[in-house]
Scaffold this motif. Structure first.
Motif, PDB file in Angstrom:
ATOM      1  N   THR A   1       0.842  -1.193   0.000  1.00 15.53           N
ATOM      2  CA  THR A   1       0.000   0.000   0.000  1.00 15.53           C
ATOM      3  C   THR A   1       0.876   1.241   0.000  1.00 15.53           C
ATOM      4  O   THR A   1       1.770   1.378   0.834  1.00 15.53           O
ATOM      5  CB  THR A   1      -0.920   0.026   1.240  1.00 15.53           C
ATOM      6  OG1 THR A   1      -1.702  -1.169   1.255  1.00 15.53           O
ATOM      7  CG2 THR A   1      -1.835   1.231   1.206  1.00 15.53           C
TER       8      THR A   1
ATOM      9  N   ALA B   1      -1.868  -1.459  -3.929  1.00 16.37           N
ATOM     10  CA  ALA B   1      -2.868  -0.392  -3.767  1.00 16.37           C
ATOM     11  C   ALA B   1      -2.156   0.948  -3.662  1.00 16.37           C
ATOM     12  O   ALA B   1      -1.497   1.226  -2.666  1.00 16.37           O
ATOM     13  CB  ALA B   1      -3.715  -0.645  -2.528  1.00 16.37           C
ATOM     14  N   CYS B   2      -2.281   1.752  -4.690  1.00 18.02           N
ATOM     15  CA  CYS B   2      -1.686   3.085  -4.710  1.00 18.02           C
ATOM     16  C   CYS B   2      -2.818   4.090  -4.517  1.00 18.02           C
ATOM     17  O   CYS B   2      -3.611   4.311  -5.431  1.00 18.02           O
ATOM     18  CB  CYS B   2      -0.960   3.318  -6.027  1.00 18.02           C
ATOM     19  SG  CYS B   2      -0.242   4.946  -6.146  1.00 18.02           S
ATOM     20  N   LYS B   3      -2.893   4.696  -3.338  1.00 14.87           N
ATOM     21  CA  LYS B   3      -3.996   5.603  -3.037  1.00 14.87           C
ATOM     22  C   LYS B   3      -3.927   6.895  -3.840  1.00 14.87           C
ATOM     23  O   LYS B   3      -4.920   7.581  -3.995  1.00 14.87           O
ATOM     24  CB  LYS B   3      -4.049   5.885  -1.542  1.00 14.87           C
ATOM     25  CG  LYS B   3      -4.396   4.639  -0.745  1.00 14.87           C
ATOM     26  CD  LYS B   3      -4.455   4.913   0.736  1.00 14.87           C
ATOM     27  CE  LYS B   3      -4.796   3.641   1.492  1.00 14.87           C
ATOM     28  NZ  LYS B   3      -4.811   3.883   2.950  1.00 14.87           N
TER      29      LYS B   3
ATOM     30  N   GLN C   1      -4.316  -1.131  -7.983  1.00 14.14           N
ATOM     31  CA  GLN C   1      -5.304  -0.081  -7.745  1.00 14.14           C
ATOM     32  C   GLN C   1      -4.610   1.279  -7.785  1.00 14.14           C
ATOM     33  O   GLN C   1      -3.549   1.437  -7.194  1.00 14.14           O
ATOM     34  CB  GLN C   1      -5.948  -0.255  -6.368  1.00 14.14           C
ATOM     35  CG  GLN C   1      -6.593  -1.599  -6.152  1.00 14.14           C
ATOM     36  CD  GLN C   1      -7.056  -1.754  -4.717  1.00 14.14           C
ATOM     37  OE1 GLN C   1      -7.837  -0.938  -4.232  1.00 14.14           O
ATOM     38  NE2 GLN C   1      -6.577  -2.782  -4.041  1.00 14.14           N
ATOM     39  N   ALA C   2      -5.233   2.248  -8.464  1.00 13.72           N
ATOM     40  CA  ALA C   2      -4.664   3.602  -8.524  1.00 13.72           C
ATOM     41  C   ALA C   2      -5.748   4.588  -8.920  1.00 13.72           C
ATOM     42  O   ALA C   2      -6.744   4.218  -9.543  1.00 13.72           O
ATOM     43  CB  ALA C   2      -3.519   3.664  -9.528  1.00 13.72           C
ATOM     44  N   GLN C   3      -5.545   5.864  -8.561  1.00 12.17           N
ATOM     45  CA  GLN C   3      -6.469   6.916  -8.991  1.00 12.17           C
ATOM     46  C   GLN C   3      -6.261   7.259 -10.459  1.00 12.17           C
ATOM     47  O   GLN C   3      -7.192   7.624 -11.154  1.00 12.17           O
ATOM     48  CB  GLN C   3      -6.278   8.172  -8.149  1.00 12.17           C
ATOM     49  CG  GLN C   3      -6.797   8.047  -6.749  1.00 12.17           C
ATOM     50  CD  GLN C   3      -6.743   9.368  -6.009  1.00 12.17           C
ATOM     51  OE1 GLN C   3      -6.612  10.443  -6.596  1.00 12.17           O
ATOM     52  NE2 GLN C   3      -6.828   9.308  -4.705  1.00 12.17           N
TER      53      GLN C   3
ATOM     54  N   LYS D   1      -7.879  -1.660 -11.020  1.00 15.55           N
ATOM     55  CA  LYS D   1      -9.016  -1.006 -10.380  1.00 15.55           C
ATOM     56  C   LYS D   1      -8.755   0.489 -10.280  1.00 15.55           C
ATOM     57  O   LYS D   1      -7.756   0.915  -9.695  1.00 15.55           O
ATOM     58  CB  LYS D   1      -9.237  -1.548  -8.971  1.00 15.55           C
ATOM     59  CG  LYS D   1      -9.775  -2.953  -8.915  1.00 15.55           C
ATOM     60  CD  LYS D   1     -10.072  -3.332  -7.475  1.00 15.55           C
ATOM     61  CE  LYS D   1     -10.638  -4.721  -7.385  1.00 15.55           C
ATOM     62  NZ  LYS D   1     -10.926  -5.101  -5.981  1.00 15.55           N
TER      63      LYS D   1
ATOM     64  N   LEU E   1      -9.481   3.961  -8.595  1.00 13.13           N
ATOM     65  CA  LEU E   1      -9.926   4.374  -7.269  1.00 13.13           C
ATOM     66  C   LEU E   1     -10.778   5.632  -7.277  1.00 13.13           C
ATOM     67  O   LEU E   1     -11.157   6.128  -6.222  1.00 13.13           O
ATOM     68  CB  LEU E   1      -8.719   4.566  -6.345  1.00 13.13           C
ATOM     69  CG  LEU E   1      -7.922   3.300  -6.047  1.00 13.13           C
ATOM     70  CD1 LEU E   1      -6.730   3.626  -5.155  1.00 13.13           C
ATOM     71  CD2 LEU E   1      -8.813   2.250  -5.394  1.00 13.13           C
ATOM     72  N   GLN E   2     -11.042   6.170  -8.449  1.00  6.98           N
ATOM     73  CA  GLN E   2     -11.932   7.318  -8.560  1.00  6.98           C
ATOM     74  C   GLN E   2     -12.595   7.275  -9.921  1.00  6.98           C
ATOM     75  O   GLN E   2     -12.088   6.640 -10.840  1.00  6.98           O
ATOM     76  CB  GLN E   2     -11.180   8.638  -8.372  1.00  6.98           C
ATOM     77  CG  GLN E   2     -10.186   8.951  -9.468  1.00  6.98           C
ATOM     78  CD  GLN E   2      -9.445  10.260  -9.220  1.00  6.98           C
ATOM     79  OE1 GLN E   2      -9.443  10.779  -8.118  1.00  6.98           O
ATOM     80  NE2 GLN E   2      -8.803  10.778 -10.241  1.00  6.98           N
TER      81      GLN E   2
END
Length: 183
Positions: free
Chosen positions: A53, A85-87, A110-112, A154, A156-157
């Motif tokens: 993460t 998971a990259c916020k 996962q990333a924005q 995925k 994230l936004q």
């Protein structure tokens, strides 16, 4: 494992580094996770299992804090049972003459957003404009690729996953390849 600050894999003048995560949990809570940073830095990050993460951005081919940095080569690969998971987002090829690749061959990423950087944003060094303020420096000859051959991407936004507007300091990646196992 918890990393409370800036983490660089293969940085500074022609530094080399490799990150391999096969299981467990790693969390970067402080700042950026940079792969291949600084002039000539070479970095590779392989995630084959476990959970990673990043609370901010993952920078693949980062330009360090110098507007003169160039020539980084960097690769981020997620495969098998990895959960990355990259916020924030994934920034590719953040300096002139750099090459960056993002490979998804399994697991979950996962990333924005995903973007190829077009310029280094103004810092407290570098060239100044007529008004005396520091100006953004355009990159030259930076190259970014994205390869999909399995796994799950995925967003994230909502909105555009691949950023490419000047307001984002981004350009389209040079190529996106989708191989038989897809994305």
């Amino acid at each position: 494992m918890q990393m409370p600050g800036w983490t660089t894999i293969g940085g500074n003048s022609y530094g080399r580094g490799v990150w391999v995560q096969k299981g467990g949990e790693a969390v970067n809570t402080g700042d950026t996770f940079a792969i291949g940073s600084g002039s000539g830095g070479r970095g590779e990050a392989y995630f084959t299992g476990g959970t990673f993460t990043e609370n901010n951005a993952i920078q693949v081919g980062r330009g360090a804090w110098s507007w003169k940095a160039s020539g980084a080569h960097a690769v981020l690969t997620a495969t098998d049972a990895a959960d990355v998971a990259c916020k924030g987002g994934i920034d590719l090829a953040m300096q002139s003459s750099s090459v960056a690749a993002l490979n998804l061959s399994g697991g979950v990423l996962q990333a924005q957003y995903i973007r190829k950087m077009a310029q280094i944003m103004p810092l407290n060094s570098g060239p100044k404009g007529a008004d005396g303020n520091y100006v953004a420096v355009p990159f030259e000859d930076n190259t970014a690729f994205v390869n999909f051959n399995g796994g799950t991407l995925k967003a994230l936004q909502s909105g555009t996953l691949f950023k490419l507007t000047p307001a984002d300091a981004a350009r389209p990646v040079d190529a996106v390849y989708v191989y038989p196992d897809g994305a």
